[in-house]
Structure formats: C-alpha cells, structure tokens
Design a protein around this motif. Structure first.
Motif, PDB file in Angstrom:
ATOM      1  N   SER A  89       0.893  -3.828   3.297  1.00 35.83           N
ATOM      2  CA  SER A  89      -0.398  -3.443   3.877  1.00 35.83           C
ATOM      3  C   SER A  89      -0.540  -4.082   5.246  1.00 35.83           C
ATOM      4  CB  SER A  89      -1.545  -3.907   2.981  1.00 35.83           C
ATOM      5  OG  SER A  89      -1.435  -3.343   1.708  1.00 35.83           O
TER       6      SER A  89
ATOM      7  N   LYS B  56       2.551   7.750   3.412  1.00 32.31           N
ATOM      8  CA  LYS B  56       3.240   9.029   3.233  1.00 32.31           C
ATOM      9  C   LYS B  56       4.736   8.831   3.002  1.00 32.31           C
ATOM     10  CE  LYS B  56       0.051  11.722   6.017  1.00 32.31           C
ATOM     11  NZ  LYS B  56      -0.148  12.485   7.249  1.00 32.31           N
TER      12      LYS B  56
ATOM     13  N   ASP C 144      -7.574  -1.799   3.463  1.00 29.55           N
ATOM     14  CA  ASP C 144      -6.737  -0.612   3.245  1.00 29.55           C
ATOM     15  C   ASP C 144      -7.104   0.054   1.916  1.00 29.55           C
ATOM     16  OD1 ASP C 144      -4.774   1.309   3.061  1.00 29.55           O
ATOM     17  OD2 ASP C 144      -3.129  -0.055   3.522  1.00 29.55           O
ATOM     18  N   GLU C 145      -7.470   1.319   1.961  1.00 25.64           N
ATOM     19  CA  GLU C 145      -7.875   2.057   0.758  1.00 25.64           C
ATOM     20  C   GLU C 145      -6.694   2.475  -0.107  1.00 25.64           C
ATOM     21  OE1 GLU C 145     -10.511   5.257   1.670  1.00 25.64           O
ATOM     22  OE2 GLU C 145     -11.963   3.932   2.623  1.00 25.64           O
ATOM     23  N   ASN C 146      -5.480   2.267   0.380  1.00 21.75           N
ATOM     24  CA  ASN C 146      -4.291   2.672  -0.362  1.00 21.75           C
ATOM     25  C   ASN C 146      -3.551   1.507  -1.003  1.00 21.75           C
ATOM     26  OD1 ASN C 146      -4.532   5.485   0.332  1.00 21.75           O
ATOM     27  ND2 ASN C 146      -3.985   4.879   2.400  1.00 21.75           N
TER      28      ASN C 146
ATOM     29  N   SER D 280       0.839  -1.198   0.000  1.00 21.80           N
ATOM     30  CA  SER D 280       0.000   0.000   0.000  1.00 21.80           C
ATOM     31  C   SER D 280       0.868   1.240   0.000  1.00 21.80           C
ATOM     32  CB  SER D 280      -0.893   0.029   1.244  1.00 21.80           C
ATOM     33  OG  SER D 280      -1.801  -1.033   1.224  1.00 21.80           O
ATOM     34  N   GLN D 281       0.287   2.332  -0.463  1.00 15.64           N
ATOM     35  CA  GLN D 281       0.966   3.623  -0.478  1.00 15.64           C
ATOM     36  C   GLN D 281       0.775   4.296   0.873  1.00 15.64           C
ATOM     37  OE1 GLN D 281       2.690   5.221  -3.184  1.00 15.64           O
ATOM     38  NE2 GLN D 281       3.321   6.496  -1.471  1.00 15.64           N
TER      39      GLN D 281
END
Length: 180
Positions: free
Chosen positions: A49, A43, A54-56, A40-41
């Motif tokens: 993840s 910052k 997870d939305e990223n 996941s992405q």
C-alpha cells in the motif's frame, strides 16, 4: 473441522496468541513485499500500500501465521486478514496509542495512525512512539467513521426530520433526497 476448532482454539494450543492468526497464500506482484508490509489490491495484482486510507487494503504480510489457506509457492506470501501480527508503522500522523486505528500511508507498506474517517487495516495493540518500526496490530480491514463525522451526519438527518414536520416543506425535502 469442529474438532480442530475445539482442540486448537478452546484448548489453548494457539500458542502465545489470544486468537488464531488467519492468513491466505496469495500471489504478490510486488517483489519487495516482506513480512509486516500492508498490501493492497491493484489492477496488476497485490502491491505494498502506498496511498493514505487506501480502500483496497487486503491485509498484512505475515511472518508465521498459525492457520494458512492456499498452497505456498515462490510467488505467494501469507497475507493476514484477521488476527494479531507485526506490522511496519510510522509516526507520520503522530504518536500511536493502544487501540488507535491504523491505516496505510504514502510510504510503501508502512502504516500510520488514522486521524480521520476512511479505510483502516486494524487497531494498535500497544503504544508506539518511534519514528518508524514494527508493532503488533490486530488486523481486520474495515471502513471506520470517527465520532465527529457521525455528529455531522446526525445533524443533517435531524434537520431533514424536523423539516418533514412542516407539510409545506415536504416537496422541497423530497426533491433534495431524490437528487442525492
């Protein structure tokens, strides 16, 4: 490009896979990320993840993707964003059946069966009844809404439409719609 597509995809040279496995070499900040991990992405960069739904989610670290975009370096890994690949899976949300949606879990990089609406990484390509391991999933990150929740939204819309049939309730319904 068209010739490449015709020869490799239509010509069946995609080797033992129905669709091409598309990946991108991306900088991964998590030094423990390995093939099969869901990433996941964040910052700080790409990490395994570790949040359910997870939305990223970006994709899965691939082992041997057929088509990879970007230059490989010592800090990049091929991230599969579309296609069939081995993925780390757990039965935290129960036994997985072929066709079930797979999402991220609290275990870093490990997927689980999606049991509610939310962000998923793909669909199971086979049954899985072990505690933890790897299985093939078709990677295609997307938000999924399960049919039971669609019914709820449908009922709300139905109530709004039936209220619009009575002229005296229109101002109240419009007030609530504008508030939303």
């Amino acid at each position: 490009l068209l010739i490449f597509f015709v020869i490799f995809v239509w010509g069946g040279i995609v080797l033992a896979q129905d669709l091409p496995l598309i990946a991108r070499n991306l900088e991964v900040a998590d030094p423990e990320a390995k093939a099969g991990d869901i990433v996941s992405q964040a910052k700080e960069g790409l990490f395994r993840s570790n949040i359910s739904y997870d939305e990223n989610i970006i994709g899965v670290v691939g082992e041997t993707p057929i088509l990879v975009f970007g230059k490989p370096t010592t800090t990049t890994l091929p991230i599969v964003s579309f296609g069939e690949t081995l993925t780390k899976i757990s039965n935290l949300n129960g036994e997985i059946k072929k066709g079930d949606f797979i999402t991220s879990s609290a275990k870093p990089g490990v997927g689980q069966r999606a049991t509610q609406s939310g962000f998923t990484v793909g669909r199971a390509m086979e049954d899985f009844n072990q505690e933890e391991g790897q299985m093939f999933i078709f990677v295609q990150p997307q938000r999924v809404i399960f049919p039971t929740e669609r019914l709820i939204f449908g009922r709300v819309a139905e109530e709004i439409l039936s209220g619009l049939k009575m002229p005296e309730t229109i101002p109240e319904i419009l007030r609530y719609l504008f508030a939303l």
